[in-house]
Design a protein around this motif. Structure first.
Motif, PDB file in Angstrom:
ATOM      1  N   ALA A 122     -13.676 -40.713  30.331  1.00  0.00           N
ATOM      2  CA  ALA A 122     -13.078 -42.039  29.502  1.00  0.00           C
ATOM      3  C   ALA A 122     -12.799 -42.453  30.183  1.00  0.00           C
ATOM      4  CB  ALA A 122     -12.554 -40.711  29.126  1.00  0.00           C
ATOM      5  N   GLY A 123     -12.081 -43.574  29.137  1.00  0.00           N
ATOM      6  CA  GLY A 123     -12.050 -44.946  30.308  1.00  0.00           C
ATOM      7  C   GLY A 123     -10.193 -45.281  29.418  1.00  0.00           C
ATOM      8  N   PRO A 124      -9.804 -46.135  29.547  1.00  0.00           N
ATOM      9  CA  PRO A 124      -8.284 -45.955  29.085  1.00  0.00           C
ATOM     10  C   PRO A 124      -7.663 -46.291  27.284  1.00  0.00           C
ATOM     11  CG  PRO A 124      -8.579 -48.213  30.352  1.00  0.00           C
ATOM     12  CD  PRO A 124      -9.999 -47.079  30.175  1.00  0.00           C
ATOM     13  N   ASP A 125      -7.429 -45.494  27.298  1.00  0.00           N
ATOM     14  CA  ASP A 125      -6.734 -45.448  26.326  1.00  0.00           C
ATOM     15  C   ASP A 125      -6.477 -46.915  25.603  1.00  0.00           C
ATOM     16  OD1 ASP A 125      -6.274 -44.956  22.672  1.00  0.00           O
ATOM     17  OD2 ASP A 125      -4.521 -44.369  23.540  1.00  0.00           O
ATOM     18  N   LEU A 126      -7.155 -48.029  24.220  1.00  0.00           N
ATOM     19  CA  LEU A 126      -7.622 -49.119  24.486  1.00  0.00           C
ATOM     20  C   LEU A 126      -6.266 -48.573  22.378  1.00  0.00           C
ATOM     21  CD1 LEU A 126     -10.032 -50.786  26.059  1.00  0.00           C
ATOM     22  CD2 LEU A 126      -7.627 -50.562  26.597  1.00  0.00           C
ATOM     23  N   SER A 127      -5.659 -48.256  22.014  1.00  0.00           N
ATOM     24  CA  SER A 127      -4.746 -48.032  20.728  1.00  0.00           C
ATOM     25  C   SER A 127      -4.199 -48.916  20.695  1.00  0.00           C
ATOM     26  CB  SER A 127      -4.551 -46.647  20.453  1.00  0.00           C
ATOM     27  OG  SER A 127      -5.631 -45.948  20.055  1.00  0.00           O
ATOM     28  N   ASP A 128      -3.742 -49.667  19.355  1.00  0.00           N
ATOM     29  CA  ASP A 128      -2.401 -50.517  19.880  1.00  0.00           C
ATOM     30  C   ASP A 128      -1.183 -49.453  19.671  1.00  0.00           C
ATOM     31  OD1 ASP A 128      -4.017 -52.883  19.181  1.00  0.00           O
ATOM     32  OD2 ASP A 128      -3.746 -52.463  17.680  1.00  0.00           O
ATOM     33  N   ARG A 129      -0.150 -50.469  20.537  1.00  0.00           N
ATOM     34  CA  ARG A 129       1.071 -49.216  20.358  1.00  0.00           C
ATOM     35  C   ARG A 129       1.811 -50.358  19.940  1.00  0.00           C
ATOM     36  NH1 ARG A 129       3.882 -45.724  24.628  1.00  0.00           N
ATOM     37  NH2 ARG A 129       6.372 -46.308  24.209  1.00  0.00           N
ATOM     38  N   ASN A 130       2.681 -49.989  18.353  1.00  0.00           N
ATOM     39  CA  ASN A 130       3.669 -50.345  17.404  1.00  0.00           C
ATOM     40  C   ASN A 130       5.018 -50.219  17.969  1.00  0.00           C
ATOM     41  OD1 ASN A 130       1.654 -51.939  16.983  1.00  0.00           O
ATOM     42  ND2 ASN A 130       0.802 -50.180  14.961  1.00  0.00           N
ATOM     43  N   CYS A 131       6.033 -50.694  18.299  1.00  0.00           N
ATOM     44  CA  CYS A 131       6.826 -50.171  18.727  1.00  0.00           C
ATOM     45  C   CYS A 131       8.199 -50.284  17.688  1.00  0.00           C
ATOM     46  CB  CYS A 131       7.651 -50.434  19.569  1.00  0.00           C
ATOM     47  SG  CYS A 131       6.786 -49.601  21.356  1.00  0.00           S
ATOM     48  N   THR A 150       4.353 -46.593  17.542  1.00  0.00           N
ATOM     49  CA  THR A 150       3.246 -44.764  17.128  1.00  0.00           C
ATOM     50  C   THR A 150       2.348 -45.860  18.300  1.00  0.00           C
ATOM     51  OG1 THR A 150       3.121 -46.862  15.620  1.00  0.00           O
ATOM     52  CG2 THR A 150       4.563 -44.589  15.365  1.00  0.00           C
ATOM     53  N   VAL A 151       1.720 -44.941  18.291  1.00  0.00           N
ATOM     54  CA  VAL A 151      -0.310 -45.518  19.211  1.00  0.00           C
ATOM     55  C   VAL A 151      -1.082 -44.787  17.677  1.00  0.00           C
ATOM     56  CG1 VAL A 151      -1.547 -45.416  20.494  1.00  0.00           C
ATOM     57  CG2 VAL A 151       0.542 -45.193  21.162  1.00  0.00           C
TER      58      VAL A 151
END
Length: 169
Positions: A122-131, A150-151
């Motif tokens: 599995a590759g890296p988690d490319l979900s947006d991180r909102n802070c 939140t991711v």
């Protein structure tokens, strides 16, 4: 619904002429072997069969009416007829099974031939991180800023090294 299923089962039983009997074929299918009159290949093709296939099946050399798969099949059969066992595994004609092994441990009929399948990690988690940073009141009445992240819509706890001093979690 149940009536329709029962009626269709009865009709299938009546349509069947009798019990099905499986018989073994009289003789096994003949294996594909190289013909005695193998097409001639140049001497350098024996030393570099991959290069020979690339040169023969190049879009600049092969006929426009001959597809790439047909050219590769033709060249690989010629190489197999001339090189025999010295032919590299990557150039064996597609009809010949090599490296056949059982696919599943419990199913004795599931076979896979050719190169083994590889799973990709599995590759890296490319979900947006909102802070977001918000002011909050501490127990002593002071104002401190708290960052909440939140991711992918899920709340994320603080990452990194934590050292607990005292009674804090």
């Amino acid at each position: 619904m149940l009536t329709a299923a029962v009626l269709s089962a009865l009709m299938l039983q009546q349509a069947a002429p009798g019990p099905v009997v499986w018989t073994a074929p009289a003789e096994p299918a003949p294996a594909v072997t190289a013909t005695a009159a193998a097409p001639a290949i140049p001497d350098w093709a024996r030393a570099d069969p991959f290069g020979y296939e690339r040169s023969e099946c190049s879009p600049l050399i092969r006929a426009a009416s001959e597809p790439m798969e047909a050219c590769q099949s033709r060249v690989r059969l010629a190489l197999a007829a001339n090189l025999g066992d010295a032919l590299p595994a990557g150039l064996r004609p597609s009809g010949s099974p090599d490296n056949c092994r059982q696919e599943a441990a419990g199913d004795r009929y599931a076979m896979q031939c050719g190169a083994p399948s590889r799973s990709v990690p599995a590759g890296p988690d490319l979900s947006d991180r909102n802070c977001t940073t918000r002011p909050a009141v501490t127990n002593q009445g002071a104002v401190a800023f708290r960052e909440e992240c939140t991711v992918g819509g899920r709340e994320v706890r603080e990452e990194g090294l934590k050292i607990n001093l005292g009674r804090r979690d």
